[in-house]
Enzyme design. Structure first.
Site, PDB file in Angstrom:
ATOM      1  CE1 TYR A   1       6.969-129.734   9.847  1.00 46.21           C
ATOM      2  CE2 TYR A   1       7.341-131.939  10.729  1.00 46.21           C
ATOM      3  CZ  TYR A   1       7.683-130.598  10.659  1.00 46.21           C
ATOM      4  OH  TYR A   1       8.744-130.133  11.377  1.00 46.21           O
TER       5      TYR A   1
ATOM      6  CE  LYS B   1      10.151-128.997   8.288  1.00 46.04           C
ATOM      7  NZ  LYS B   1      10.998-127.785   8.185  1.00 46.04           N
TER       8      LYS B   1
ATOM      9  N   PRO C   1      15.826-131.637  13.873  1.00 46.34           N
ATOM     10  CG  PRO C   1      14.727-129.669  14.500  1.00 46.34           C
ATOM     11  CD  PRO C   1      15.520-130.298  13.383  1.00 46.34           C
ATOM     12  N   GLY C   2      14.034-133.288  16.537  1.00 50.68           N
ATOM     13  CA  GLY C   2      12.796-133.980  16.887  1.00 50.68           C
ATOM     14  C   GLY C   2      11.900-132.980  17.587  1.00 50.68           C
TER      15      GLY C   2
ATOM     16  CB  VAL D   1      11.931-128.072  19.210  1.00 55.30           C
ATOM     17  CG1 VAL D   1      12.598-126.823  19.784  1.00 55.30           C
ATOM     18  CG2 VAL D   1      12.921-128.876  18.394  1.00 55.30           C
TER      19      VAL D   1
ATOM     20  CB  THR E   1       8.487-124.095  19.227  1.00 56.94           C
ATOM     21  OG1 THR E   1       7.939-125.154  18.434  1.00 56.94           O
ATOM     22  CG2 THR E   1      10.005-124.169  19.233  1.00 56.94           C
TER      23      THR E   1
ATOM     24  CG  PHE F   1       5.580-127.368  15.101  1.00 50.69           C
ATOM     25  CD1 PHE F   1       5.471-126.914  13.808  1.00 50.69           C
ATOM     26  CD2 PHE F   1       5.396-128.723  15.350  1.00 50.69           C
ATOM     27  CE1 PHE F   1       5.198-127.786  12.759  1.00 50.69           C
ATOM     28  CE2 PHE F   1       5.122-129.605  14.311  1.00 50.69           C
ATOM     29  CZ  PHE F   1       5.022-129.128  13.024  1.00 50.69           C
TER      30      PHE F   1
END
Length: 158
Positions: free
Chosen positions: A49, A53, A79-80, A82, A84, A86
């Site tokens: 990941y 990114k 972003p760091g 968040v 959601t 995720f």
């Protein structure tokens, strides 16, 4: 791993390349690629990941330079944490829940507003949230040996 590479590297690259000719012909356009602060760090347990990114951020910077003077802008949104789904989706089976402090998180709405504002200002890279901006500024000047140590220590807690 293949799905992550397909979305974060292959699809991003192909979609960018497919949309650029029209934007260049119109002499206007904007691309907002969603990266992550994870792309700035070696993160044990999230190696692929973080690496994908890092690709998003590097690719965005390179395309931005290539497009200079065309009227097309490229912004990398990093972003760091968040709020959601995720974390639940990305977590390995049996992994501990996210232990990131509450004050580090930002809302999805704040991330979206920050990204759109960055496009308006023709900003090459934006990190939503003061705490993450500060943290990433410190991470960028920190010796890699210390970042490696931190990654190893956090991996032991996974």
């Amino acid at each position: 791993v293949q799905e992550m590479l397909s979305v974060n590297v292959t699809a991003l690259t192909l979609l960018t390349r497919l949309t650029l000719p029209g934007m260049i012909a119109r002499k206007r356009g904007a691309i907002l690629n969603v990266s992550s602060t994870a792309g700035f760090l070696p993160i044990a347990g999230f190696a692929v990941y973080a690496a994908t990114k890092a690709y998003v951020t590097s690719f965005s910077e390179a395309i931005r330079a290539e497009l200079h003077g065309t009227g097309v802008t490229v912004t990398s949104l990093c972003p760091g944490p968040v709020y959601t789904e995720f974390t639940e989706v990305a977590a390995r089976p049996g992994a501990k829940r996210d232990r990131t402090p509450e004050f580090v998180h930002v809302s999805a709405e704040e991330v979206a507003r920050t990204g759109l504002a960055a496009i308006q200002r023709d900003c090459p890279l934006i990190i939503p949230g003061f705490i993450m901006k500060l943290g990433m500024a410190l991470a960028r000047i920190m010796p890699l040996s210390i970042l490696r140590l931190a990654s190893r220590l956090s991996a032991k807690q996974l």
